[in-house]
Scaffold this motif. Sequence first.
Motif, PDB file in Angstrom:
ATOM      1  N   THR A   4      30.042  94.852  51.088  1.00 47.68           N
ATOM      2  CA  THR A   4      30.002  96.075  50.312  1.00 47.68           C
ATOM      3  C   THR A   4      30.097  94.848  48.949  1.00 47.68           C
TER       4      THR A   4
ATOM      5  N   PRO B 247      35.583  93.060  51.659  1.00 50.26           N
ATOM      6  CA  PRO B 247      34.572  94.298  50.993  1.00 50.26           C
ATOM      7  C   PRO B 247      33.048  93.595  51.600  1.00 50.26           C
TER       8      PRO B 247
ATOM      9  N   ILE C  76      37.352 101.051  46.767  1.00 48.41           N
ATOM     10  CA  ILE C  76      36.398 101.729  47.685  1.00 48.41           C
ATOM     11  C   ILE C  76      37.155 102.267  48.603  1.00 48.41           C
TER      12      ILE C  76
ATOM     13  N   THR D 160      39.737  96.879  47.047  1.00 47.74           N
ATOM     14  CA  THR D 160      39.252  97.884  47.957  1.00 47.74           C
ATOM     15  C   THR D 160      40.212  99.711  48.151  1.00 47.74           C
TER      16      THR D 160
ATOM     17  N   GLY E  77      33.183  97.461  53.823  1.00 51.54           N
ATOM     18  CA  GLY E  77      33.649  98.153  53.009  1.00 51.54           C
ATOM     19  C   GLY E  77      33.817  99.173  52.797  1.00 51.54           C
TER      20      GLY E  77
END
Lengths: 238, 613
Positions: free
Chosen positions: B385, B375, B358, B355, B379
């Motif tokens: 994602t 995610p 991201i 995370t 995400g």
Amino acid sequence: MANDISFTIDGVEVAAAPGQTIIEAAEAAGIYIPRLCHKPGLEPFGGCRVCTVKSNGRPCSACTQPVAPGMVVENDTEELRALRRDLVELLFVEGNHFCMFCEKSGHCELQALAYRFGIAAPRFDYTWPARQVDMSHPDILVDHNRCILCGRCVRTSRQVDGKNVFQFVGRGHEKRLAVNAEADLGATDAAVTDAAVGACPVGALLKKRIGFATPVGRRPYDERPIGTDIETAAARKE
Amino acid sequence: MAASHPPTVPQICATFGNDPTRLVDIARQVQETYGHVGPASIDAIGRALRIPRVEVESLVTFYSFLSKQPKGRVVIRLCNDIIDRMHGFDQVLAAFTAELGIGVGQTSSDGITLETTACIGLCDQAPAALVNDVPVTELNSDRARQIVRELRKHMDPKQLVTKLGDGNNAHELVRSMVRNNIRRHSDAEGGDNGAEPRIVLSPHAPPEALRKALSISPAEVIRAIKTSRLRGRGGAGFPTGIKWEFTRAAPGARKVVICNADEGEPGTFKDRVLLTERPDRVFAGMTIAGYAIGAHEGILYLRAEYAYLRPFLEMVLQRRRQAGLLGPDLLGKGKHTFDIRIQMGAGAYVCGEETALITSCEGRRGDPKNRPPFPAQRGYLGLPTTVNNVETLCAVTKIMEEGSATFCEHGSKQSSGTKLLSISGDCLRPGVYEVVFGTPLRRVLAMAGAENAAAVQIGGPSGQMVGRDHYDRTICFDDLATGGAMMVFGPQRNLLEVVHAFLDFFADESCGFCTPCRVGTVQLKRLIEKVMAGRGEPADLETMEQIGRTMKTASRCGLGQTAANPVLSTLKNFRPVYMGLVHTDPDGYRRGFDLEGAVRTSETLTGRASIHV
């Protein structure tokens, strides 16, 4: 929205609305889950970790975890009480907290949690960091010695005041609160009327020239432990 | 192009469309152009992107490769991880400081900055450093002095590379002295020359895998990955097929595949080798993932330390586009569109956490996100994602190529296939090994020439330290789970120095978002220092265990949840080392209190020495 989700906290049946977090549902049911960075109305942060509970056996922050039907939440257990004591003590040794000289004493949520948990002195090693006090603003002072990096001022300034006065800089143990100016708070558009100033749970953000309006000894947490309001509000409803 | 006028900060911002989600790229380019992202640049970026300046400052102060203070034209970053320390870091650092005439963190008058940095993924050729983007390996004090003298002549790090490494390290777009050190079991004396599975490290990547994937439905691709029982190779071991299924099922037309090439766990370097030698396998894996989950865009998040591989990887992407393996119509089948961009990191271990990775891709400081939402639901930019490790994606390509059944022939029910290990430290043959899941640690140590090991750190600092009585345990998700790092320590090593180095690392690399990790790492480090100095008491060990438990339970992300492992696993497996150093004072004095230390500042201020009885 209808309270059609049912789950338990320490065995007590709690009704909640979809989308509520554990801490919101608990609060509505008169169950206090200790917290520092959480403030109703602000977007959940999940940084202080004081509201850590176990949901179906897995640890999570009650301020960020949505409720789910049948969820089994543990809150007031010896393991979690010990964990919360650790977190509060870690915050005490991370900064420079001198309650006896602090205008926020008796209003301070960190101090109040320490009292509620029965902490007389931290077991950990004081780090005595060298931190600054920002007196540049005519009406507001920032005492970084007391900042616990909860982000309440950051979020309040953005969400409530529609400004971006505060943000964090640095990382790890060098992380600190900064302001939206190259210089200091005096160079920002911060105003004493900003909700962000009142959002601080400790004495890091204070209004100048109004110290000790309420005498020590007659302040909210001098009289009743933190969380009592949540616990008694529900009792009154019954 | 005329190089006389470097682009202005607003021009750099405009190159990225004044898009705040590209702030990491913008800040990187400003840093590269001007040697820092100073207050004026911070203001200018804020104005161009229409974001508060403090948001820019927040990002710049988060990443190690960005700086508010000016740096030299050349920055030497000497890797300070424990393996480098065991191989002469101190002497190399001393040579650099002596030759440059400056200390760590300073810049010489002729524009060379000296810094130390966490693991740069070169433990098998330590001590190593990055000179700007250029890796220099197997340093010693003579070589360090020579590097400084050469730099003073030309200030061009590329010219420091005289002997090229093997394989693609010698490619004209890489031109690096790094060596792959891909080892075979039979390298070991008396090692078996029998069947050596090469799954992830299969030599070539024909377009077969992608062709086969496109010939079946996305649901069938996911089924094949589920049947293979492939689990994430980054360390957490989440089943890849299930992750893909969640992402595919999440509502939304736009979805994203991210390849986590932020290989930051100290002691890990297998992804570097895969990116150098098997990039087509990685990109094919991403493309297959994109087809399976319904994503049209892929991001390779490449750690800043591997920037020297970027031009080469961009070329591979371009080659794949030309071959129809990426782009608007994959293989001309009219079935799927997919392309990949490379997102550079800027120096932060926490960005290996999915995370945080991201968040970093979104152009922000790499703070992990709260979960839920996961995610797969929301995400990158709020889009569904999937984030997969480099090695996982290589395995995906192989599974598509040869089928799930062939893949499952290796390993066990819970841990199918093979695992790449990055082995370094006190061993004769450091490098990358591909072993079948279920291989006993003892056998791995024999392959690497580390039979004499007194302790092995499995999975890097966030993993666990095990001793001789654990060598019959096996490498797999149910026993010795690992993201791939294996650091070997001989009997001559002081394990507490190792633990201290790991804690130092975590304290620096914590993002600082949550209390247990931000404060706990510092407290554990201070306690270890106290024990090492001989001032520890038995109660300190209990305090360490208590803090460690709280960090494990209460931390917000995987970094904090594992940051106490160096302490917890050595207290469990090597307790006598600690017990030999802690004492209870017979007179009841608190030995832990450092009286001299406590009065040192006041002595300095008053100019008087205290009398200690």
